[in-house]
Design an enzyme around this catalytic site. Structure first.
Site, short mmCIF file in Angstrom:
data_model
loop_
_atom_site.label_atom_id
_atom_site.label_comp_id
_atom_site.label_asym_id
_atom_site.label_seq_id
_atom_site.Cartn_x
_atom_site.Cartn_y
_atom_site.Cartn_z
N ALA A 29 -17.31 29.98 68.12
CA ALA A 29 -17.18 31.26 67.81
C ALA A 29 -16.20 32.03 68.74
CB ALA A 29 -18.00 32.01 66.99
N ASN A 56 -24.78 25.98 71.65
CA ASN A 56 -25.09 24.73 70.81
C ASN A 56 -24.07 24.07 70.27
OD1 ASN A 56 -27.77 24.92 71.01
ND2 ASN A 56 -27.93 26.52 69.49
N GLU A 269 -25.56 13.60 61.09
CA GLU A 269 -25.54 13.30 59.49
C GLU A 269 -24.32 12.11 59.53
OE1 GLU A 269 -26.68 16.75 58.44
OE2 GLU A 269 -26.24 16.20 56.07
N ARG A 293 -30.48 18.70 54.07
CA ARG A 293 -31.34 18.64 54.89
C ARG A 293 -32.80 19.17 54.64
NH1 ARG A 293 -27.33 20.75 59.84
NH2 ARG A 293 -25.93 18.88 59.83
P1 ADP Z 1 -22.02 29.71 68.04
O1 ADP Z 1 -21.83 28.19 67.31
O2 ADP Z 1 -22.15 30.59 66.93
O3 ADP Z 1 -20.45 29.72 68.82
P2 ADP Z 1 -23.38 28.69 70.26
O4 ADP Z 1 -24.75 28.54 70.32
O5 ADP Z 1 -22.35 27.43 70.27
O6 ADP Z 1 -22.68 29.66 69.16
O7 ADP Z 1 -22.90 29.60 71.46
C1 ADP Z 1 -23.47 30.94 71.82
C2 ADP Z 1 -23.30 31.17 73.20
O8 ADP Z 1 -23.90 32.43 73.47
C3 ADP Z 1 -24.14 30.26 74.16
O9 ADP Z 1 -23.63 29.73 74.99
C4 ADP Z 1 -25.30 31.19 74.84
O10 ADP Z 1 -25.70 30.88 76.04
C5 ADP Z 1 -24.41 32.50 74.80
N1 ADP Z 1 -25.44 33.72 74.73
C6 ADP Z 1 -26.54 34.04 74.26
N2 ADP Z 1 -26.73 35.17 74.19
C7 ADP Z 1 -26.22 35.76 75.54
C8 ADP Z 1 -26.22 36.99 76.20
N3 ADP Z 1 -27.12 37.81 75.89
N4 ADP Z 1 -25.11 37.14 77.05
C9 ADP Z 1 -24.36 36.33 77.24
N5 ADP Z 1 -24.03 35.19 76.48
C10 ADP Z 1 -25.01 34.81 75.58
#
Ligand code: ADP
Length: 461
Positions: A29, A56, A269, A293
């Site tokens: 995102a 993730n 999956e 799921r």
């Molecule tokens: P999405 O699939 O919605 O893009 P992801 O889990 O792939 O979500 O990515 C979210 C990212 O945001 C992760 O790399 C996570 O480490 C980062 N993140 C979460 N909290 C913070 C924060 N407080 N400051 C900076 N980065 C953050």
């Protein structure tokens, strides 16, 4: 062979005190939103708290759902937004936010095209649980989508020279007169960065024990497929400035996670989508493997806590590249014959042979009289060697999160937009109802990541 691309995060000395938009998180995102905002002429910055980029998203394996795409037509698959909407709605227990779902299902094809325009080609198609039509797009190399997507998006971040800092954790959102004005963050020191808009792209809280304890304490003992940074920071940041949170108790437990090693590996999956079945310790099937799921997890839980085995053959293995990796890290058991495989996993050989032969008959007749499976039946299990992967359910995805409208504006308790605050991806709640369909999370990051980039541009214009 092309040289391996290595992304270099921006050096901390280059951090400025002002940008047009601060994007928190470097998953699908955040990266998509940044590229979109940059292409509209804005100056974005991405802040990532971990030293590993991609969140993730890098762990996603199956693909990206979209309907009415040119890729589907190339595969002679005629699909519709309406069917995509209905299947997602039914799969989500009809609890999905319909405004978001409508936007999502009607913009997937544009997102696939947008990726293709950026040389990110998802030309192959598979299927995931709860879907009736092949609409899960993936690279034609059959590589897991997440790593591919993040690497390719990072190439654009590098090319567009969009600043991306790692090891910076956002700790607060700054509000001035009810408008977003920037963030406070922990780098080496505490810093304040000003910006008239912020996009939360911080992902979910599948690794956030405190939030799980608060909303789903019954799941605290389960392992998680999530990266350690998935702690729900975005939800806390948003809540502090008055955002509404929705569906916080809706946590997805993924049915097929190999967890006999210190790491928990999600077995995507697509493995079932390409033809694998699930058997219990007695060597028998016990569920429609491509049910949602939620339902497959329940069926495995009902076995009494021992987990189950995915069973597949060489042909199916060749259709999912990730299995090579699973094998490489020791998660796959091999038998030259079914009897040999049965012995390896301590299951009765006659029973397993009977189960597989009955299943192969069902594939041939396209009629699964036992469990009514109708998808993932393109190939049987007859081409040795044969493989088994021991799996059990684990916490995987948090459907709840901040409330937004389809313009990705974050909403307060009264349903009003918080000026300048936008959100996209897993941090958002509502789109998936009570069960997320495989392939919809990657789609969500690209569809709503683009939308957030566009809406920020509109907001600032
Ligand atoms: P999405 O699939 O919605 O893009 P992801 O889990 O792939 O979500 O990515 C979210 C990212 O945001 C992760 O790399 C996570 O480490 C980062 N993140 C979460 N909290 C913070 C924060 N407080 N400051 C900076 N980065 C953050």
């Amino acid at each position: 062979m092309a040289e391996k691309f290595v992304f270099e995060p921006t050096k901390i000395e280059q951090l400025k005190d002002h940008y047009d938009v601060i994007i928190i998180g470097s998953g699908g995102a955040g990266l998509t939103a940044a590229i979109q905002a940059h292409e509209l002429g804005l100056s974005p910055v991405i802040l990532e708290k971990m030293d590993k980029l991609g969140g993730n998203t890098t762990r996603a394996s199956s693909g990206m759902n979209a309907a009415e795409t040119s890729v589907q037509l190339d595969h002679k698959i005629v699909d519709s937004f309406e069917e995509f909407y209905n299947e997602t709605y039914v799969g989500g227990g009809k609890q999905n936010n319909t405004e978001l779902l409508k936007f999502f299902t009607e913009h997937g094809a544009l997102a696939i095209d947008w990726l293709a325009q950026h040389d990110i080609k998802l030309d192959d198609i598979t299927i995931t649980g709860g879907m009736k039509t092949m609409r899960t797009h993936r690279p034609s190399t059959l590589a897991p989508i997440g790593g591919y997507l993040v690497t390719e998006l990072l190439k654009w971040i590098a090319k567009d020279e969009i600043p991306l800092f790692d090891n910076i954790k956002v700790t607060d959102l700054l509000l001035e007169d009810g408008h977003i004005a920037g963030v406070k963050a922990d780098a080496a020191n505490e810093v304040q960065i000003k910006a008239p808009s912020v996009i939360l792209a911080t992902g979910g809280f599948g690794a956030g024990k405190d939030l799980l304890a608060k909303y789903r304490s019954d799941l605290l003992n389960l392992r998680t497929t999530n990266q350690p940074g998935a702690t729900g920071d975005g939800l806390k940041l948003a809540e502090k400035v008055g955002a509404k949170l929705v569906d916080m108790d809706q946590v997805q437990v993924h049915p097929t996670v190999q967890q006999d090693t210190p790491h928990a590996f999600l077995i995507g999956e697509a493995v079932r989508g390409e033809g694998a079945i699930l058997v219990n310790n007695a060597g028998q099937r016990f569920v429609n493997e491509l049910d949602t799921r939620k339902n497959v997890t329940k069926a495995i839980d009902d076995l009494g806590g021992t987990g189950a085995y995915l069973i597949l053959d060489r042909d199916i293995r060749n259709r999912v590249k990730a299995i090579e990796f699973y094998d490489h890290v020791g998660l796959v058991t091999t038998g030259q014959t079914i009897a040999e495989l049965a012995a390896e996993i301590n299951v009765n050989a006659d029973k397993l042979e009977q189960t597989i032969s009955k299943w192969n008959q069902a594939v041939k007749n396209h009629n699964d009289t036992d469990f009514g499976r109708t998808t993932g039946m393109e190939r049987d299990i007859s081409d040795g060697p044969f493989y088994a992967i021991h799996i059990a359910p684990a916490v995987h995805y948090t459907m709840g999160g901040v409330a937004i409208n389809h313009q990705t504006q974050v909403l307060n308790e009264a349903g009003k937009a918080i000026a300048g605050l936008f959100a996209a991806g897993e941090v958002v709640g509502g789109l998936h109802g009570n069960n997320r369909i495989g392939g919809n999370s990657i789609a969500e990051t690209v569809v709503f990541g683009r939308q957030a980039g566009q809406q920020v541009f509109k907001y600032l214009s």
